[in-house]
Design a protein around this motif. Structure first.
Motif, PDB file in Angstrom:
ATOM      1  N   GLU A  58      31.502  56.689  56.431  1.00 47.77           N
ATOM      2  CA  GLU A  58      31.427  57.040  55.015  1.00 47.77           C
ATOM      3  C   GLU A  58      30.656  58.324  54.752  1.00 47.77           C
ATOM      4  N   SER A  59      30.018  58.886  55.769  1.00 48.70           N
ATOM      5  CA  SER A  59      29.204  60.088  55.582  1.00 48.70           C
ATOM      6  C   SER A  59      30.067  61.248  55.082  1.00 48.70           C
ATOM      7  N   LYS A  60      29.502  62.038  54.215  1.00 49.62           N
ATOM      8  CA  LYS A  60      30.234  63.126  53.569  1.00 49.62           C
ATOM      9  C   LYS A  60      30.214  64.410  54.391  1.00 49.62           C
ATOM     10  N   THR A  61      31.202  65.249  54.135  1.00 51.84           N
ATOM     11  CA  THR A  61      31.225  66.576  54.743  1.00 51.84           C
ATOM     12  C   THR A  61      30.205  67.459  54.031  1.00 51.84           C
ATOM     13  N   ALA A  62      29.475  68.249  54.816  1.00 55.96           N
ATOM     14  CA  ALA A  62      28.467  69.128  54.237  1.00 55.96           C
ATOM     15  C   ALA A  62      29.121  70.197  53.368  1.00 55.96           C
ATOM     16  N   ARG A  63      28.467  70.483  52.243  1.00 52.84           N
ATOM     17  CA  ARG A  63      28.914  71.545  51.350  1.00 52.84           C
ATOM     18  C   ARG A  63      27.958  72.732  51.457  1.00 52.84           C
ATOM     19  N   SER A  64      28.349  73.834  50.870  1.00 53.76           N
ATOM     20  CA  SER A  64      27.508  75.037  50.927  1.00 53.76           C
ATOM     21  C   SER A  64      26.108  74.755  50.390  1.00 53.76           C
ATOM     22  N   CYS A  65      26.019  73.993  49.303  1.00 59.56           N
ATOM     23  CA  CYS A  65      24.711  73.699  48.722  1.00 59.56           C
ATOM     24  C   CYS A  65      23.849  72.867  49.665  1.00 59.56           C
ATOM     25  N   ASP A  66      24.497  72.013  50.499  1.00 56.47           N
ATOM     26  CA  ASP A  66      23.739  71.216  51.465  1.00 56.47           C
ATOM     27  C   ASP A  66      23.117  72.099  52.535  1.00 56.47           C
ATOM     28  N   TYR A  67      23.875  73.077  53.010  1.00 57.66           N
ATOM     29  CA  TYR A  67      23.337  73.993  54.015  1.00 57.66           C
ATOM     30  C   TYR A  67      22.123  74.748  53.473  1.00 57.66           C
ATOM     31  N   PHE A  68      22.189  75.158  52.201  1.00 61.27           N
ATOM     32  CA  PHE A  68      21.073  75.896  51.611  1.00 61.27           C
ATOM     33  C   PHE A  68      19.873  74.976  51.360  1.00 61.27           C
ATOM     34  N   LYS A  69      20.135  73.711  51.031  1.00 62.98           N
ATOM     35  CA  LYS A  69      19.044  72.760  50.842  1.00 62.98           C
ATOM     36  C   LYS A  69      18.250  72.571  52.131  1.00 62.98           C
ATOM     37  N   VAL A  70      18.959  72.561  53.248  1.00 63.26           N
ATOM     38  CA  VAL A  70      18.320  72.296  54.538  1.00 63.26           C
ATOM     39  C   VAL A  70      17.778  73.565  55.182  1.00 63.26           C
ATOM     40  N   LEU A  71      18.551  74.635  55.164  1.00 62.48           N
ATOM     41  CA  LEU A  71      18.206  75.841  55.917  1.00 62.48           C
ATOM     42  C   LEU A  71      17.718  77.002  55.060  1.00 62.48           C
ATOM     43  N   GLY A  72      17.850  76.871  53.770  1.00 60.89           N
ATOM     44  CA  GLY A  72      17.374  77.930  52.884  1.00 60.89           C
ATOM     45  C   GLY A  72      18.065  79.258  53.149  1.00 60.89           C
ATOM     46  N   ILE A  73      17.279  80.307  53.259  1.00 57.52           N
ATOM     47  CA  ILE A  73      17.837  81.656  53.414  1.00 57.52           C
ATOM     48  C   ILE A  73      18.571  81.853  54.738  1.00 57.52           C
ATOM     49  N   TYR A  74      18.376  80.903  55.667  1.00 60.95           N
ATOM     50  CA  TYR A  74      19.016  81.041  56.971  1.00 60.95           C
ATOM     51  C   TYR A  74      20.427  80.418  57.002  1.00 60.95           C
ATOM     52  N   ALA A  75      20.818  79.772  55.934  1.00 61.03           N
ATOM     53  CA  ALA A  75      22.122  79.099  55.897  1.00 61.03           C
ATOM     54  C   ALA A  75      23.291  80.018  56.249  1.00 61.03           C
ATOM     55  N   PRO A  76      23.328  81.263  55.750  1.00 67.45           N
ATOM     56  CA  PRO A  76      24.463  82.140  56.091  1.00 67.45           C
ATOM     57  C   PRO A  76      24.585  82.437  57.586  1.00 67.45           C
ATOM     58  N   LEU A  77      23.487  82.246  58.335  1.00 63.98           N
ATOM     59  CA  LEU A  77      23.517  82.542  59.771  1.00 63.98           C
ATOM     60  C   LEU A  77      24.209  81.443  60.584  1.00 63.98           C
ATOM     61  N   LEU A  78      24.569  80.339  59.937  1.00 62.39           N
ATOM     62  CA  LEU A  78      25.235  79.256  60.661  1.00 62.39           C
ATOM     63  C   LEU A  78      26.531  79.706  61.320  1.00 62.39           C
ATOM     64  N   THR A  79      27.189  80.663  60.745  1.00 58.24           N
ATOM     65  CA  THR A  79      28.435  81.148  61.336  1.00 58.24           C
ATOM     66  C   THR A  79      28.189  81.822  62.682  1.00 58.24           C
ATOM     67  N   LEU A  80      26.930  82.149  62.961  1.00 57.95           N
ATOM     68  CA  LEU A  80      26.566  82.818  64.215  1.00 57.95           C
ATOM     69  C   LEU A  80      25.792  81.891  65.150  1.00 57.95           C
ATOM     70  N   LYS A  81      25.795  80.592  64.846  1.00 61.34           N
ATOM     71  CA  LYS A  81      24.930  79.661  65.580  1.00 61.34           C
ATOM     72  C   LYS A  81      25.217  79.597  67.076  1.00 61.34           C
ATOM     73  N   ASN A  82      26.422  79.945  67.483  1.00 61.70           N
ATOM     74  CA  ASN A  82      26.744  79.928  68.912  1.00 61.70           C
ATOM     75  C   ASN A  82      26.521  81.284  69.574  1.00 61.70           C
TER      76      ASN A  82
END
Length: 292
Positions: A58-82
Motif C-alpha cells: 500500500e506504500s505510495k510512490t514518492a512525489r517531488s514534494c516528498d523528496y524536498f521534505k526529506v532532502l531539502g536543497i539536495y533533492a534535485p541531485l537525486l538524478t545524479l545519485k549513481n
C-alpha cells in the motif's frame, strides 16, 4: 518518512521493500517508494515495478514534494545519485556501504526523514517481521497462470524440491557476468545428492530463466523442467514457494522462492559462493540454510 530507491527485478524489489517495511514498523514512519528508474524503457528489467501489482503493498510512490521534505536543497541531485557520492554531502541520504553484510547500526543511522539507496539483501534486517512480510508477499492468484496453480496442487502433495538455475542475464550480460558467479554442475550434483540422502522419494523440479540451456546440463536428466516461455517470471517464484524444499542459485529470485516456502520442515540448500570475485557474502543466507 522514509523514501526507498527501488531498482532491479522482483527479488531485488522484495528485499528493498522488506528493509524499509521493518524500519517503518520499528519507527512508525510512512514509506514512500522511488520507482523512477522504471520510466526508462531501456532499463534492464522489462517487467518493471511489480510489488503493488503482485502483493498487498500500500506504500505510495514518492512525489517531488516528498523528496524536498526529506532532502531539502539536495533533492534535485537525486538524478545524479549513481554518479556522485551524494551521501557525503547530504546527511539524510543513506547509501548501503557493504552489500550482503549486516550493519547492526543501520537503523540507528536512520532518522525520521531519510532517503535510502541499497540492495539490503540481508534477512537479519527484517527477521523480526518475518511473518508479516511473508503474509504481505502473498501472490494474487488472479495473476498466476492456471497451469501453475494446477502444478502447485501436485507439487504440494509430493516430497518436491525446486532447483533454480540462473543463466540468462548472468551469462549474456557482460556487466552481470563480471559480478555474479554462475553455479556449476558440481554444485547442483552435490545439492541433489544431499536432498536424496535426506528425502529418498524427492521429486525435482527445474526452474530457469533459460530453460533450453538448463536442459543441456546432464545433471538434470530425468527430472521435471518447468516450461516457462511466454509466462511472466513471478509464476516461477510462486511455484518455487510451493515446493517442500529448495536448491537455489545465487539469485534473489530463488532466494525469495525458498524464503516464502511455509513448510516448517523445509531444507534449503544455497551456494556458499555468490560473487565472481569471491568476495564473502556472510549475511545473505539465513543461518538454518545449508551452504554448499
Amino acid at each position: 518518512m522514509i523514501i526507498s530507491n527501488i531498482v532491479g527485478g522482483l527479488g531485488n524489489q522484495m528485499f528493498q521493500y522488506a528493509f524499509v517495511y521493518a524500519f517503518s514498523k520499528k519507527n512508525h514512519q510512512e514509506i514512500r517508494l522511488d520507482t523512477s528508474v522504471y520510466k526508462n524503457r531501456k532499463y534492464i528489467n522489462p517487467e518493471g515495478f511489480l510489488l503493488r501489482k503482485l502483493f498487498q503493498i500500500e506504500s505510495k510512490t514518492a512525489r517531488s514534494c516528498d523528496y524536498f521534505k526529506v532532502l531539502g536543497i539536495y533533492a534535485p541531485l537525486l538524478t545524479l545519485k549513481n554518479k556522485i557520492p551524494l551521501e557525503k554531502i547530504c546527511k539524510d541520504y543513506i547509501r548501503e556501504e557493504n552489500i550482503f553484510c549486516f550493519d547492526e547500526d543501520i537503523f540507528k543511522k536512520l532518522s525520521k526523514k531519510k532517503y535510502v539507496n541499497g540492495w539490503w539483501q540481508v534477512p537479519k534486517y527484517f527477521e523480526d517481521f518475518k511473518e508479516e512480510i511473508t503474509e504481505l508477499y502473498t501472490f494474487d492468484l488472479d495473476l498466476i497462470e492456471k497451469e501453475y496453480i494446477n502444478k502447485a496442487k501436485k507439487i504440494e502433495s509430493e516430497e518436491s524440491v525446486s532447483i533454480h538455475v540462473r543463466l540468462g542475464d548472468y551469462v549474456n550480460n557482460d556487466d552481470l557476468k563480471r559480478i555474479y558467479y554462475i553455479c556449476d554442475e558440481d554444485y547442483y550434483k552435490r545439492a541433489i545428492e544431499n536432498m536424496i540422502n535426506k528425502f529418498p522419494s524427492a521429486k525435482f523440479y527445474i526452474f530457469s530463466d533459460d530453460i533450453d540451456e538448463a536442459k543441456k546440463l546432464k545433471i538434470f536428466s530425468g527430472h521435471t523442467f518447468i516450461e516457462n516461455k511466454n509466462v511472466p517470471s513471478w509464476n516461477d517464484m510462486y511455484l518455487m514457494s510451493k515446493c517442500k524444499h529448495s536448491i537455489i542459485a545465487n539469485s534473489s529470485f530463488s532466494w525469495w522462492g525458498a524464503y516464502l516456502n511455509n513448510n516448517p520442515k523445509k531444507v534449503t540448500i544455497a551456494p556458499s559462493r555468490w560473487l565472481a570475485n569471491k568476495t564473502p557474502t556472510p549475511d545473505i543466507l539465513p543461518s538454518n540454510w545449508l551452504k554448499l
